[in-house]
Design a protein around this motif. Structure first.
Motif, PDB file in Angstrom:
ATOM      1  N   ASP A   1     125.130 -36.463  -2.312  1.00  0.00           N
ATOM      2  CA  ASP A   1     125.268 -35.136  -2.048  1.00  0.00           C
ATOM      3  C   ASP A   1     124.470 -34.711  -1.065  1.00  0.00           C
ATOM      4  N   ARG A   2     123.460 -35.202  -0.627  1.00  0.00           N
ATOM      5  CA  ARG A   2     122.710 -34.854   0.328  1.00  0.00           C
ATOM      6  C   ARG A   2     121.968 -35.883   1.034  1.00  0.00           C
ATOM      7  N   VAL A   3     121.625 -35.650   2.321  1.00  0.00           N
ATOM      8  CA  VAL A   3     120.933 -36.630   3.180  1.00  0.00           C
ATOM      9  C   VAL A   3     119.628 -36.055   3.800  1.00  0.00           C
ATOM     10  N   THR A   4     118.612 -36.732   3.709  1.00  0.00           N
ATOM     11  CA  THR A   4     117.327 -36.138   4.352  1.00  0.00           C
ATOM     12  C   THR A   4     116.529 -37.324   5.320  1.00  0.00           C
ATOM     13  N   CYS A   5     116.052 -36.726   6.286  1.00  0.00           N
ATOM     14  CA  CYS A   5     115.123 -37.638   7.166  1.00  0.00           C
ATOM     15  C   CYS A   5     113.919 -37.033   7.549  1.00  0.00           C
TER      16      CYS A   5
ATOM     17  N   ARG B   1     108.686 -29.951   1.702  1.00  0.00           N
ATOM     18  CA  ARG B   1     109.295 -28.581   0.924  1.00  0.00           C
ATOM     19  C   ARG B   1     110.345 -27.862   1.786  1.00  0.00           C
ATOM     20  N   PRO B   2     110.025 -27.359   3.051  1.00  0.00           N
ATOM     21  CA  PRO B   2     110.955 -26.894   3.888  1.00  0.00           C
ATOM     22  C   PRO B   2     112.069 -27.843   4.330  1.00  0.00           C
ATOM     23  N   LEU B   3     111.741 -29.200   4.195  1.00  0.00           N
ATOM     24  CA  LEU B   3     113.123 -29.916   4.381  1.00  0.00           C
ATOM     25  C   LEU B   3     113.955 -30.231   3.139  1.00  0.00           C
ATOM     26  N   ILE B   4     113.334 -30.332   2.129  1.00  0.00           N
ATOM     27  CA  ILE B   4     114.348 -30.350   0.947  1.00  0.00           C
ATOM     28  C   ILE B   4     115.041 -28.926   0.754  1.00  0.00           C
TER      29      ILE B   4
ATOM     30  N   PRO C   1     109.960 -37.988   2.449  1.00  0.00           N
ATOM     31  CA  PRO C   1     109.873 -37.091   1.263  1.00  0.00           C
ATOM     32  C   PRO C   1     110.499 -37.684   0.024  1.00  0.00           C
ATOM     33  N   ALA C   2     110.740 -38.889  -0.051  1.00  0.00           N
ATOM     34  CA  ALA C   2     111.305 -39.524  -1.212  1.00  0.00           C
ATOM     35  C   ALA C   2     110.743 -38.931  -2.727  1.00  0.00           C
ATOM     36  N   LEU C   3     109.251 -39.068  -2.813  1.00  0.00           N
ATOM     37  CA  LEU C   3     108.721 -38.694  -3.914  1.00  0.00           C
ATOM     38  C   LEU C   3     108.809 -37.097  -4.320  1.00  0.00           C
ATOM     39  N   SER C   4     108.794 -36.361  -3.353  1.00  0.00           N
ATOM     40  CA  SER C   4     108.983 -35.205  -3.542  1.00  0.00           C
ATOM     41  C   SER C   4     110.422 -34.785  -4.008  1.00  0.00           C
TER      42      SER C   4
ATOM     43  N   LEU D   1     114.049 -33.326   9.776  1.00  0.00           N
ATOM     44  CA  LEU D   1     112.809 -32.928  10.237  1.00  0.00           C
ATOM     45  C   LEU D   1     112.531 -33.921  11.615  1.00  0.00           C
ATOM     46  N   VAL D   2     112.067 -33.069  12.627  1.00  0.00           N
ATOM     47  CA  VAL D   2     111.598 -33.702  13.677  1.00  0.00           C
ATOM     48  C   VAL D   2     110.396 -33.074  14.226  1.00  0.00           C
TER      49      VAL D   2
END
Length: 279
Positions: free
Chosen positions: A120-124, A39-42, A63-66, A154-155
């Motif tokens: 639009d966004r990239v997450t890891c 949640r905080p990453l997204i 977090p792909a499913l979230s 997120l690390v």
């Protein structure tokens, strides 16, 4: 340069592919805990409904499913991982959840197979620490992000600040006689404040900053909470234990966590960091 330096990409992919079955075994049971970090990453990435989001090192789906829930059916999530066994678990979980707008791609974040300005966004989430050439990975992130697009990574913070993973890593390396320290210390490679933001800037991302998150979850003292992190970190070794060996491992880890016990509960400090930047 991060703590994965000196280990080639093929070695890392083989390592994570070997761990894939253990991750899939525990993924569903760890989903609620994972959501607390997803949640905080997204939110840091600024994900909105209808957007196209690239998730790097997706593992078995976090977090792909979230992210799929965050973008909704009008959006698209491209989940990537270089390890085939990890993606197999992700595909199973995405299908079970009915997330038809999640695509799974075998991909190394150091050489992404996507066109410029695609997302639009990239997450890891807990992935960048294991990349031999992080600057190259961040440069790839900037390339595939649309102008003004945002990335969030997120690390883990320092090992000493993370009771569960830190204790399990120390125990497992001793118990299984693992001398290849770089593989198991790498999760904490960006724990020093400012190191992640500096690496993002070096890779060409803009306005990089870090945010610190600290938690102290309480866990019932009667629960063997160490089994999931033990299983995903040392999966093949754990699966090879016989009944007596598994019981001995439980006893050893219970003793190792005794300093964190407070009456009927364990209090388990956790420190993670989120790096945010723009293309």
């Amino acid at each position: 340069m991060n703590d994965a330096a000196g280990l080639d990409t093929r070695t890392w992919i083989d390592h994570w592919d070997r761990l894939g079955p253990g991750w899939e075994k525990w993924a569903d049971r760890m989903a609620q805990q994972a959501e607390g970090l997803n949640r905080p990453l997204i939110e840091a990435a600024g994900v909105q409904p209808g957007e196209h989001v690239l998730d790097l090192a997706s593992g078995t789906g976090e977090p792909a499913l979230s992210l799929a829930a965050a973008v909704g059916p009008s959006g698209r999530v491209v989940a990537t991982d270089p390890a085939p066994n990890m993606l197999a678990g992700l595909r199973r979980r995405a299908d079970a959840a009915g997330h038809g707008h999640v695509e799974a791609h075998l991909a190394d974040m150091q050489a992404l197979p996507f066109e410029n300005d695609s997302f639009d966004r990239v997450t890891c989430r807990f992935g960048i620490m294991f990349v031999p050439d992080a600057a190259r990975a961040f440069a790839e992130v900037r390339r595939v992000l649309r102008p003004g697009g945002q990335a969030a990574f997120l690390v883990w913070g320092p090992q000493a600040d993370n009771a569960v993973l830190g204790t399990v890593v120390d125990w497992g390396m001793r118990h299984f006689g693992i001398a290849e320290a770089a593989r198991y210390r790498a999760p904490f490679g960006y724990g020093t404040p400012g190191r992640l933001a500096a690496a993002m800037t070096q890779g060409g991302l803009l306005a990089a900053e870090e945010r610190e998150l600290r938690f102290t979850p309480e866990v019932d003292a009667g629960l063997p909470f160490w089994r999931p992190p033990m299983g995903i970190t040392f999966g093949p070794e754990v699966e090879a234990l016989d009944e007596a060996g598994a019981a001995a491992a439980d006893a050893a880890l219970k003793a190792a966590f005794e300093p964190f016990r407070d009456g009927a509960a364990y209090r388990l400090p956790m420190h993670v960091r989120i790096g945010v930047a723009r293309a």
